[in-house]
Design a protein around this motif. Sequence first.
Motif, short mmCIF file in Angstrom:
data_model
loop_
_atom_site.label_atom_id
_atom_site.label_comp_id
_atom_site.label_asym_id
_atom_site.label_seq_id
_atom_site.Cartn_x
_atom_site.Cartn_y
_atom_site.Cartn_z
N UNK A 200 -8.22 -6.74 -50.08
CA UNK A 200 -7.90 -7.37 -49.13
C UNK A 200 -8.38 -8.88 -49.29
N UNK A 201 -7.97 -9.74 -48.52
CA UNK A 201 -8.08 -11.27 -48.40
C UNK A 201 -8.19 -11.60 -46.84
N UNK A 202 -9.21 -12.67 -46.86
CA UNK A 202 -9.43 -13.19 -45.67
C UNK A 202 -8.19 -14.04 -45.38
N UNK A 203 -7.85 -14.22 -43.89
CA UNK A 203 -6.83 -15.13 -43.44
C UNK A 203 -7.20 -15.86 -42.22
N UNK A 204 -6.68 -16.83 -41.88
CA UNK A 204 -7.19 -17.62 -40.64
C UNK A 204 -6.40 -17.87 -39.59
N UNK A 205 -6.44 -17.77 -38.41
CA UNK A 205 -5.76 -18.12 -37.14
C UNK A 205 -6.78 -19.38 -36.47
N UNK A 206 -5.98 -20.33 -35.73
CA UNK A 206 -6.61 -21.33 -35.28
C UNK A 206 -6.44 -21.16 -33.66
N UNK A 207 -7.50 -21.11 -32.97
CA UNK A 207 -7.36 -21.15 -31.48
C UNK A 207 -7.41 -22.52 -30.88
N UNK A 208 -6.79 -22.76 -29.86
CA UNK A 208 -6.87 -23.87 -29.16
C UNK A 208 -6.81 -23.87 -27.49
N UNK A 209 -8.13 -24.22 -27.15
CA UNK A 209 -8.44 -23.91 -25.82
C UNK A 209 -8.25 -25.11 -24.96
N UNK A 210 -7.41 -24.79 -23.90
CA UNK A 210 -6.78 -26.00 -23.01
C UNK A 210 -7.28 -25.98 -21.58
N UNK A 211 -7.30 -27.20 -21.16
CA UNK A 211 -7.16 -27.18 -19.76
C UNK A 211 -6.06 -28.18 -19.24
N UNK A 212 -5.40 -27.59 -18.22
CA UNK A 212 -4.16 -28.11 -17.80
C UNK A 212 -4.50 -29.22 -16.50
N UNK A 213 -3.44 -30.04 -16.28
CA UNK A 213 -3.72 -30.96 -15.05
C UNK A 213 -3.88 -30.54 -13.93
N UNK A 214 -3.56 -29.19 -13.85
CA UNK A 214 -3.54 -28.53 -12.33
C UNK A 214 -4.87 -27.69 -12.40
N UNK A 215 -5.66 -27.66 -13.28
CA UNK A 215 -6.95 -26.96 -13.51
C UNK A 215 -6.76 -25.81 -14.10
N UNK A 216 -5.67 -25.16 -14.55
CA UNK A 216 -5.80 -24.01 -15.32
C UNK A 216 -6.11 -24.07 -16.59
N UNK A 217 -6.64 -22.84 -17.06
CA UNK A 217 -7.29 -22.70 -18.39
C UNK A 217 -6.60 -21.72 -19.15
N UNK A 218 -6.05 -21.89 -20.38
CA UNK A 218 -5.45 -20.79 -21.39
C UNK A 218 -5.83 -21.33 -22.98
N UNK A 219 -5.51 -19.88 -23.75
CA UNK A 219 -5.60 -20.41 -25.10
C UNK A 219 -4.55 -20.06 -25.72
N UNK A 220 -3.96 -20.90 -26.77
CA UNK A 220 -2.98 -21.08 -27.55
C UNK A 220 -3.39 -20.73 -28.85
#
Length: 776
Positions: A200-220
């Motif tokens: 087994x090998x470790x692999x990586x994912x990158x999370x980007x936490x965002x706030x939009x102009x309208x005030x919404x929050x989401x994670x890409x």
Amino acid sequence: MRQLQRFFRSPTTVCVAAEGHLLSAEEPGSIRPEWKPWRFEALPIVLDTIPVSHGTNRSGQSHAPKIASIRQALSGVDRVIIATDPGREGSMIAWEVLEHLGWRGRVDRLKLGALDDVSIRRAFAALAKEPGSGERDYAAYLEALCRQYEDYHLGLNGTRAISLRLRPPAFGEPWRFGGVQTPTLAILADLEARIRSFVPQDFFKVALHLGTRSGAELVLWHAPKERIFDPAVAETIRAAAATWSGPLAVEHKDVRRAPPRLFSKDTLARRCAKWFGWDPQHTAGLAQELYDQGYLSYPRTESEYLPDGQAGDAAAVMTAVVSVLTDLRSVIPGTEAPLIRRGAKGHYVKDPGEHHAIVPLRKVPERGRLSADQFRLWELVAKAYLAAHLPDGIDARTSVAAEVGTPLGTKRFAVSGSVIRAPGWRAIYGSEADLETDAVPGKAKRDAEATSARLPAVDDGEGASATKAGVATAMTEPPRRISRGELPVVMGRLIDQVDDPAVKRALENPVNPNEPKGLGTAATRDTILPKLLKSRYVTLSSGKDPAIAVTEVGLAFITAVRRVFPAYGDPVGRAMFEAELAEIGRAATRAEAVDRANAFRQRTRARLDELIAAIADSPVVSLDPSLIPPGQADNRPPTSAMMSFAVSLAERKGVTLPRGCKSSISICRSFLDTHAGPRVPQTDSAGEPRDRRIPSAAMLRYARSLAEQRGVPCPPETETDFDACRRFLDAHVPQPQERPGAGNPGARKGKAPVDRGKRRGRVAGKPRQAAARRQA
């Protein structure tokens, strides 16, 4: 037979039934006595044709009366219509009897895809348009006969040769060998090797936490198909993402989800194993029962398609089905015609193959007339048929993405979500609809796309900025083991197990692209796993649909086969070989089929010669006895005599007892077989090797006592071999004139510790005392 009899009123027409194969192949020992013992010098054993005799039914009764009734029915007849199950096996069941009885008249072949009235009438209409059906069916019979010819000779010669020359001394059972089961084991062994060697090998994912102009929050998420294994790369992308700001790309689109394919025999077995935990043989038995009663079409099929000509039946069959599954009436449109999907991505094709997919018929069952399992199977097939004729499901899918510039180039971060806009065919299944997609057996799970159960309202091009970014660590997973229900699918779709494009092209079937080349036939694939389990080559885990693991015995066996004769350990090569064998059944005339069959038999005999020659000079395989899994009857502990002999043997030879020796009779016996010296091969009544019978504790005590009295050594084999112990007792037990008091009727009888019931040919225990009383 009963279904067909309803269509005949003429007294000159006779219907007579078979009961499976009425004739069975003769055992080698009954053909020639010298072939009964297992001797390498007698190999290869080769026959031009395999002699047959009357078989027996499941109750052990001879089929001779049925053969006699068919012989009588043939008297004065000028035409025979074979109406056994369609396919090679059904053809062989009929033709082998006709050949055995010397029939030389006209033969026609009725191909029944189902046993309802409409299907039977269609089959007779097709028969009337096909004057050469019997000639072509004889070719199918010869193909089945050649398969039997190869199975018989490979199993006979391969099993004996490998068992006599290659089998480890610690393994006391035959090393069973077969043309299909051995390459099937090779598939499982290759997968087992990949699983065991997987790191087994470790692999990586990158999370980007965002706030939009309208005030919404989401994670890409940035999780590319080419995984990130370097933490420095992941950190570089994270650092760039943490300061990102810019517009979001938002896409809304409808995704159409077509219904799954109809069932073949193997895919039906897989679904039943996954949902109900049924063994494939249990599923096949239920499907056959439903076919016999006229509720399902022919079940031993490799096709998942229907012929174009049956599209007109859909409305009537659907109406019949919902008369039983009444809760689905609201799902079926009453005024609209069923949706017919044609082509490889649909359900109807011009040529679905020898037999079409398994489907329900106009004749539907009453719930009370079927067992619970029979009804569950019929309902599963019926729902698949309904779904195949309903509209696609439609999902409203939304994806949100951001393009982030990094020192390593632009990287895409995304997340998606979907809601059901129109259920379509999925209304048939409700919550079960999500289970319709099946992963490829034997492959590692694919990474799922980042999804969110609920996405906030975001406009396309709306500005957003990062609030934070992080790196998530995951771990690669080994390939999944193939499960019991998946094995027939793997055998039939070998093309899904290979990655080489050239090999994939070789496995394609130009005659019928929907059925690529594979191992075995639909009718025989379910029988392979029980054979592998019986030989202890594989084991099953626990669970509803248990996974198959290859044992050390199975790995040692397949390694030995590949070392000696690689062709028999090559699944792809075997699939190509079977495709050539199928050409016999496609011969246009009887003469052409006979020529192809003769050529195949010659090839089989040549391969046997090569196999025996390759095994002749090969060394015995070594195997640690502790690695041999217990058999069904070997989970009991060893006898005290075996254990005491094993302990003394270990002390004398300076070796350590294997793990499990004190709790498993098979491990203890294997240790004794390895360290106590060679033993005399023993055979059963059929000439096959059998395990030795262990002497009782009383026999062993008496043998040791006699050895001490006579001043002779007690041979080691007496400790583990009943026959050897008995021979020692027979040679050294005191004769009547030697016993104290012999000839003196009034003398007190001695109580020699003879094992009652074990000493053949001698009066022992109470019978001897009774004889003494009568003499007195």
